[in-house]
Scaffold this motif. Structure first.
Motif, mmCIF file in Angstrom:
data_model
loop_
_atom_site.group_PDB
_atom_site.id
_atom_site.type_symbol
_atom_site.label_atom_id
_atom_site.label_comp_id
_atom_site.label_asym_id
_atom_site.label_seq_id
_atom_site.Cartn_x
_atom_site.Cartn_y
_atom_site.Cartn_z
ATOM 1 N N GLY A 41 0.841 -1.191 0.000
ATOM 2 C CA GLY A 41 0.000 0.000 0.000
ATOM 3 C C GLY A 41 0.865 1.224 0.000
ATOM 4 O O GLY A 41 2.089 1.157 0.014
ATOM 5 N N PRO A 42 0.244 2.366 0.008
ATOM 6 C CA PRO A 42 1.017 3.600 -0.083
ATOM 7 C C PRO A 42 1.919 3.822 1.109
ATOM 8 O O PRO A 42 2.906 4.533 1.001
ATOM 9 C CB PRO A 42 -0.073 4.670 -0.186
ATOM 10 N N ASP A 43 1.632 3.237 2.264
ATOM 11 C CA ASP A 43 2.465 3.452 3.439
ATOM 12 C C ASP A 43 3.329 2.250 3.770
ATOM 13 O O ASP A 43 4.002 2.220 4.781
ATOM 14 C CB ASP A 43 1.582 3.785 4.651
ATOM 15 N N THR B 242 0.332 7.077 -7.166
ATOM 16 C CA THR B 242 -0.603 5.951 -7.126
ATOM 17 C C THR B 242 -2.034 6.428 -7.306
ATOM 18 O O THR B 242 -2.341 7.617 -7.188
ATOM 19 C CB THR B 242 -0.472 5.197 -5.797
ATOM 20 N N GLU B 243 -2.909 5.438 -7.565
ATOM 21 C CA GLU B 243 -4.297 5.749 -7.898
ATOM 22 C C GLU B 243 -5.229 5.611 -6.695
ATOM 23 O O GLU B 243 -5.951 6.544 -6.356
ATOM 24 C CB GLU B 243 -4.750 4.818 -9.029
ATOM 25 N N LYS B 244 -5.239 4.471 -6.044
ATOM 26 C CA LYS B 244 -6.145 4.207 -4.920
ATOM 27 C C LYS B 244 -5.362 3.595 -3.774
ATOM 28 O O LYS B 244 -4.978 2.427 -3.847
ATOM 29 C CB LYS B 244 -7.286 3.274 -5.353
ATOM 30 N N VAL C 96 1.687 9.860 -3.352
ATOM 31 C CA VAL C 96 2.974 9.902 -4.037
ATOM 32 C C VAL C 96 3.986 9.163 -3.169
ATOM 33 O O VAL C 96 4.178 9.514 -2.000
ATOM 34 C CB VAL C 96 3.436 11.343 -4.308
ATOM 35 N N GLN C 97 4.608 8.141 -3.724
ATOM 36 C CA GLN C 97 5.617 7.355 -3.015
ATOM 37 C C GLN C 97 7.001 7.692 -3.552
ATOM 38 O O GLN C 97 7.183 7.870 -4.761
ATOM 39 C CB GLN C 97 5.375 5.853 -3.210
ATOM 40 N N CYS C 98 7.942 7.777 -2.656
ATOM 41 C CA CYS C 98 9.339 8.013 -3.014
ATOM 42 C C CYS C 98 10.155 6.788 -2.607
ATOM 43 O O CYS C 98 10.244 6.470 -1.409
ATOM 44 C CB CYS C 98 9.875 9.265 -2.328
ATOM 45 N N ILE C 99 10.708 6.111 -3.589
ATOM 46 C CA ILE C 99 11.494 4.892 -3.348
ATOM 47 C C ILE C 99 12.943 5.196 -3.686
ATOM 48 O O ILE C 99 13.285 5.434 -4.839
ATOM 49 C CB ILE C 99 10.979 3.721 -4.212
ATOM 50 N N GLU D 216 3.378 10.135 0.864
ATOM 51 C CA GLU D 216 2.497 11.211 1.315
ATOM 52 C C GLU D 216 1.217 11.150 0.503
ATOM 53 O O GLU D 216 1.234 11.119 -0.735
ATOM 54 C CB GLU D 216 3.155 12.585 1.152
ATOM 55 N N LEU D 217 0.087 11.114 1.204
ATOM 56 C CA LEU D 217 -1.215 11.103 0.548
ATOM 57 C C LEU D 217 -1.519 12.473 -0.038
ATOM 58 O O LEU D 217 -1.198 13.507 0.559
ATOM 59 C CB LEU D 217 -2.311 10.709 1.536
#
Length: 1110
Positions: free
Chosen positions: A37-39, A254-256, A260-263, A277-278
């Motif tokens: 997931g985003p987190d 991301t969509e759902k 925004v993810q930073c890898i 961060e959402l």
């Protein structure tokens, strides 16, 4: 500043004969990693460690197919990529063994490598020589598990490639290169002949033995060997909207849920590798919107995000000291600068121009909006709009938007074509003028729609991917040398750079009519020596001498120079000397001395090279050490050199020359700390010294009295010196103009490149009252010319700007004169009275199966616009003074005619009050010239009849003008006024004037005029009676009995009707009846038509009379 040139070269990874046994597929499922997931992104190490060229990913499948090894995908050698160009196109390959068309294209930061993807294949290319280095073919199992390829990402250093798939996966590959290893090398036996190094003045520089070979531009390095390894697969459960590869991390939208993810490519010091961060937590973002596109610019440290609701945001990454201490979880800060009013203005594509601090936004309706980034606090206003030359239905939606590396050109690719604009909006090349049926028949998809486009070679080429096409189209671009080296000589002499050479305009010293012609011979084409290109391509800078005799070029390292007169090049004989330095900060010519700002190791220097000597460090005329790198160099006046450096200091040098030596002597410097905030953004510098100081002043005091002009981004800034109460020097800053692409200060141009030579005035009686003081002045020697993307703006005297800027008399800027042009202006030819420019035309011919671009030379008279400006200010003496500088030009009467025509058309359409009317002022001015009567009659002949009464309302009766023409012996001019008399009055009242003119023409032996008058009479009376009577009256024919009765004009004679074939339907003077009864245009010429010269080129002359006025 950029124009497409020639035909594109075509490259394809494979041909239809490729066999499947050479294809080795890749399966990546064993190394897949899931992002829950985003987190919670459970990503494994995706560092840039690379291994060998073969790996087993756990499925028993070989993962990489690499050029030069057993598992190569190509049947042909890498060197045999399909390439076609203007000089001969190879076989067309409308299809290949690569499934589907190319859907993604990315270029590395250094431009040495790029990559493409189809739905199943990743291909890695080398730029020079253009060849496939490696390909990755995904297995059917991988395609079923992870989905087909949809997008390609490339870390800027080209060490890691990331492929985005349709099922939400990111597949990563690493790449490593060995700088000393080559897949492909060329070897010629020592006994065979080879192309030697080009000659220099001191001898020849050649490679010996088997190494002697002539290579192409940038091909000295050969085809490198690379090692590609599959790294891992990242699963993003939230769905991938868009991803962006940066130097330190991979940014995924991301969509759902929308986030925004930073890898990070490698974990940080704490072992963390991901952060999220959402979007809902970003207070500056729209609610319920997702990020649909992202672009990043490293020099500006700025990203642009486009969201699903059509908005555009300027975004910066928060890290370290810039992180929000109140909420350390915040990763980004941003501002919305584009908020659409309707769906037609929804943002679709974005591009950032760091050189000019601009952001381009492509909208749904095809319009491109240009915003200016003034700061990082959200002050990003709309600057201007760019619209394609065709409608949305003809262009389709925008697919690609990219600025050239130097920021001077914007490329926009649409579904049905493409177009380029200069940085501030002047259209350049376009494919929308192509014939779609022809292009489809020839398989030239690059003309019919663009999916992706990227700039290569510093802007000298653009790489195009067409819609549903598996080929790459490499289109060469020519650019003005001003883009690489801003120099007054480059502007005054019109120097164009191409990928492998340059072109110099040489019409300055040609006759007037040759200068304004469109002859291609006016361009001097020069090929840069192949050996220098092979080592030092691409060419980054080029500069021409003020007199046009010499040209110097500088590539990746070293330099070379060329003599236009002798056609000989000089290069470094010692390759180590050539590779020892790089030109940064520009070059300029002082007579035959080349001054170059160079960096050699940790040293910054000014070096002086003589054209008369060989290029060798031991033969340097002078070397001047500098404490910091140079931003730019510029000549000023006769012997001054200005050098602006990155430490924000402007150095002033005097060039001193003796019989034994030439050297630079520093006489002053100015520090602009606190005035110019970013020295790197300065594109040009000039200064203006008071005239009295130029004559008698001390050069060491120039810095105290000089007014400095800076071109910073697109702003032309004036800094004027003044002193504080304490006696310290300070500068008052004023912005002269915005959106400036380039400017020309005419006092900086030497007498060799077009200073005006005033001729002795030949005054008509109306101007005899002017005294000598009225005619004194310098014409346009002190004028300032600025191109702002729409036209040339002219301040006829820069001193007016200086006077308006003084602190004690601060006033508004004096008005400028707009000289419009429907082409891109390159140069101002002061002594010719024209603005010179070019435009790029697309050529499609039936006898060849490919299209190509060529240049068309364009000119535009600026004299009518300047004269109109003076006359609108009721400054009659200034207009006369300016005219006398140009009265010897063959097309000077035409310039006056254009002036009258423009004013007449405007006042005929929108009548002005008697007090505000400009037409009587113009007519009064024209009466000062001996061509006055000719100008009037030429203007009436080319103007609609409805405008005649507006014109003659301010003129004497036509009869008086006719009589005056007869008195001066201007018989053809008098003939022109017959048409006016015929139009304004009854026909019978014109007969006395016609007979008198006929008689005078007979006496003068002007049989061409007699022929024109005969045609005129025939058109008025097709029975021939009027003509016969006129001939009798002027004693050109004996009187005979006329059985048909007397004519309606002449009652004194009767003539037989001459035999006429056909129906005799002549329609006007200047039209004769052919043998078959058809009308043909007369071939006669009139001496009064000398001024009838097209503004673009050449001359057109018609009959001096014609009742056909449209």
């Amino acid at each position: 500043m950029y124009w497409p040139f020639g035909a594109p070269r075509i490259y394809a990874a494979t041909d239809q004969k490729s066999t499947k046994e050479h294809v080795l597929e890749s399966g990546e499922s064993a190394n897949a990693h899931r992002a829950e997931g985003p987190d919670n992104v459970n990503a494994a190490d995706i560092s840039d460690k690379v291994g060998g060229s073969r790996i087993d990913d756990g499925n028993g499948e070989i993962g990489i197919s690499q050029a030069g090894h057993e598992q190569v995908i190509l049947k042909s050698h890498p060197r045999k990529s399909l390439e076609n160009g203007l000089n001969g196109r190879g076989p067309q390959t409308s299809g290949s063994s690569v499934p589907g068309g190319i859907i993604g294209l990315r270029v590395s930061r250094n431009g040495l490598m790029f990559a493409t993807i189809t739905s199943t294949i990743l291909t890695i290319w080398q730029t020079r020589p253009t060849a496939v280095l490696a390909s990755v073919v995904r297995s059917q199992n991988s395609l079923r598990t992870h989905g087909v390829n949809t997008s390609l990402l490339l870390r800027p250093d080209s060490a890691i490639f990331v492929v985005q798939t349709s099922l939400g996966y990111l597949i990563t590959y690493s790449l490593a290169t060995d700088p000393n290893s080559r897949v492909y090398t060329t070897h010629i036996e020592s006994g065979h002949s080879g192309a030697s190094r080009f000659r220099s003045a001191s001898g020849s520089r050649s490679h010996t033995g088997g190494e002697r070979i002539l290579r192409g531009a940038g091909e000295d390095g050969g085809v490198r060997e690379v090692s590609v390894r599959f790294k891992m697969v990242i699963k993003v459960d939230a769905g991938i909207e868009r991803a962006l590869a940066l130097d330190e991390e991979l940014v995924v939208a991301t969509e759902k849920p929308a986030a925004v993810q930073c890898i990070r490519w490698t974990p940080d010091s704490n072992g963390n590798q991901t952060s999220t961060e959402l979007l809902s937590r970003m207070g500056w973002m729209s609610k319920k919107a997702t990020v649909s596109d992202m672009v990043h610019d490293r020099p500006m440290n700025l990203s642009t995000w486009i969201t699903s609701d059509g908005k555009a945001y300027a975004v910066q990454r928060l890290s370290g000291a810039a992180q929000d201490m109140d909420d350390p979880r915040k990763l980004f800060k941003g501002y919305c600068f584009h908020s659409p009013e309707n769906e037609e203005e929804y943002a679709m594509k974005a591009s950032i121009n760091a050189r000019f601090s601009l952001i381009a936004i492509g909208c749904t309706n095809g319009t491109v909006l240009i915003y200016t980034v003034r700061d990082y606090a959200g002050n990003i206003p709309l600057s201007y709009r760019l619209k394609p030359t065709v409608s949305l239905s003809s262009s389709g939606r925008i697919n690609s938007l990219s600025y050239s590396p130097d920021g001077y050109c914007l490329f926009a690719g649409f579904e049905k074509g493409w177009i380029t604009w200069s940085v501030y909006g002047k259209p350049g090349g376009t494919s929308f003028t192509s014939d779609r049926h022809t292009s489809k028949g020839n398989g030239e998809e690059w003309l019919d729609g663009i999916r992706e486009a990227s700039w290569l070679a510093g802007g000298s080429e653009v790489l195009l991917v067409a819609q549903n096409d598996d080929r790459l189209w490499l289109l060469e671009m020519a650019r003005s040398a001003v883009a690489g080296c801003f120099s007054a000589a480059n502007i005054s002499r019109s120097l164009l750079q191409t990928n492998s050479g340059f072109m110099v305009y040489r019409g300055y010293d040609q006759p007037d009519l040759t200068t304004i012609s469109a002859e291609s011979s006016l361009w001097h084409h020069v090929q840069i020596p192949t050996a220098y290109l092979a080592h030092q391509w691409p060419i980054r800078q080029a500069v021409v001498s003020p007199d046009g005799r010499y040209v110097a070029v500088a590539g990746r390292r070293g330099l070379a120079h060329y003599s236009v007169n002798s056609g000989r090049w000089k290069t470094f004989v010692n390759e180590n000397m050539e590779n020892e330095f790089v030109v940064r900060g520009g070059m300029c010519w002082y007579q035959h001395i080349l001054i170059a700002a160079v960096e050699s190791g940790d040293h910054c220097e000014l070096r002086l090279y003589s054209r008369e000597l060989s290029l060798d460090n031991s033969l340097l005329l002078h070397t001047e050490k500098l404490p910091s790198p140079v931003v730019l160099t510029a000549l000023s006046g006769e012997d001054s050199l200005l050098v602006y450096t990155y430490d924000n200091i402007l150095y002033h040098y005097i060039i001193t020359a003796t019989s034994k030596a030439v050297k630079l002597v520093q006489v002053g410097q100015i520090a602009f700390h606190g005035i110019v905030r970013a020295p790197a953004r300065v594109r040009a510098v000039s200064w203006i010294l008071p005239d009295e100081h130029l004559q008698d002043g001390d050069p060491s005091q120039d810095v105290a009295v000089a007014s400095v002009i800076f071109l910073v981004d697109g702003k032309l800034v004036l800094l004027q010196p003044s002193t504080t109460d304490g006696g310290e020097l300070k500068y008052d800053m004023r912005v002269i103009s915005h959106n400036v692409e380039y400017y020309a200060l005419m006092r900086d141009q030497s007498s060799q490149d077009g200073s005006l030579k005033r001729s002795e005035p030949s005054l008509s009686p109306g101007a005899e009252s002017l005294n000598d003081s009225t005619l004194q002045g310098h014409g346009l020697r002190d004028s300032l010319w600025v191109f702002d993307g729409t036209g040339m703006r002219v301040w006829v005297d820069v001193q007016d700007i200086l006077r308006s800027g003084h602190t004690e008399t601060m006033k508004d800027l004096p008005p400028s004169v707009l000289v419009p042009a429907d082409f891109y202006p390159l140069s101002i030819l002061l002594n010719k009275g024209v603005v010179l420019g070019i435009e790029s035309d697309l050529v499609q011919r039936r006898d060849i199966n490919y299209a190509y671009f060529k240049f068309s030379l364009r000119t535009h008279l600026f004299l009518p616009h300047l004269l109109r400006y003076y006359l609108s200010q009721y400054n009659h003496p200034a207009a006369l003074h300016l005219s006398y500088h140009y009265q010897d030009l063959l097309y000077f009467p035409h310039a006056l005619e254009v002036l009258l025509h423009d004013v007449l058309d405007e006042e005929a359409d929108k009548p002005a009050s008697p007090e505000a009317a400009l037409l009587p002022v113009v007519l009064s001015f024209l009466s000062s010239f001996p061509q006055y009567l000719d100008i009037l009659v030429q203007c009436t002949r080319k103007t609609e009849m409805r405008s005649w009464r507006t014109l003659f309302a301010y003129l004497p009766p036509p009869e008086e003008l006719f009589e005056e023409s007869l008195q001066r012996g201007l018989l053809k001019t008098a003939g022109g006024y017959l048409l006016v008399l015929h139009t304004f009055q009854e026909l019978g009242s014109s007969s006395p004037q016609l007979v008198r003119l006929f008689s005078r023409a007979k006496e003068a032996g002007d049989w061409e005029l007699c022929k024109e008058l005969a045609r005129f009479l025939t058109a008025l009376d097709d029975t021939g009676a009027t003509l016969r009577e006129a001939l009798e009256l002027v004693e050109l024919r004996s009187s005979q009995e006329d059985p048909t009765g007397s004519s309606f004009m002449f009652q004194s004679a009767r003539l037989d009707v001459p035999h006429r074939s056909g129906n005799g339907n002549g329609v006007g003077l200047g039209i004769a009846s052919g043998e078959d009864g058809s009308s043909t245009r007369s071939g006669s010429r009139s001496s009064a038509s000398v001024g009838e010269i097209s503004e673009e080129s050449g001359s057109t002359r018609e009959s001096f009379l014609s009742p056909d006025h449209g």
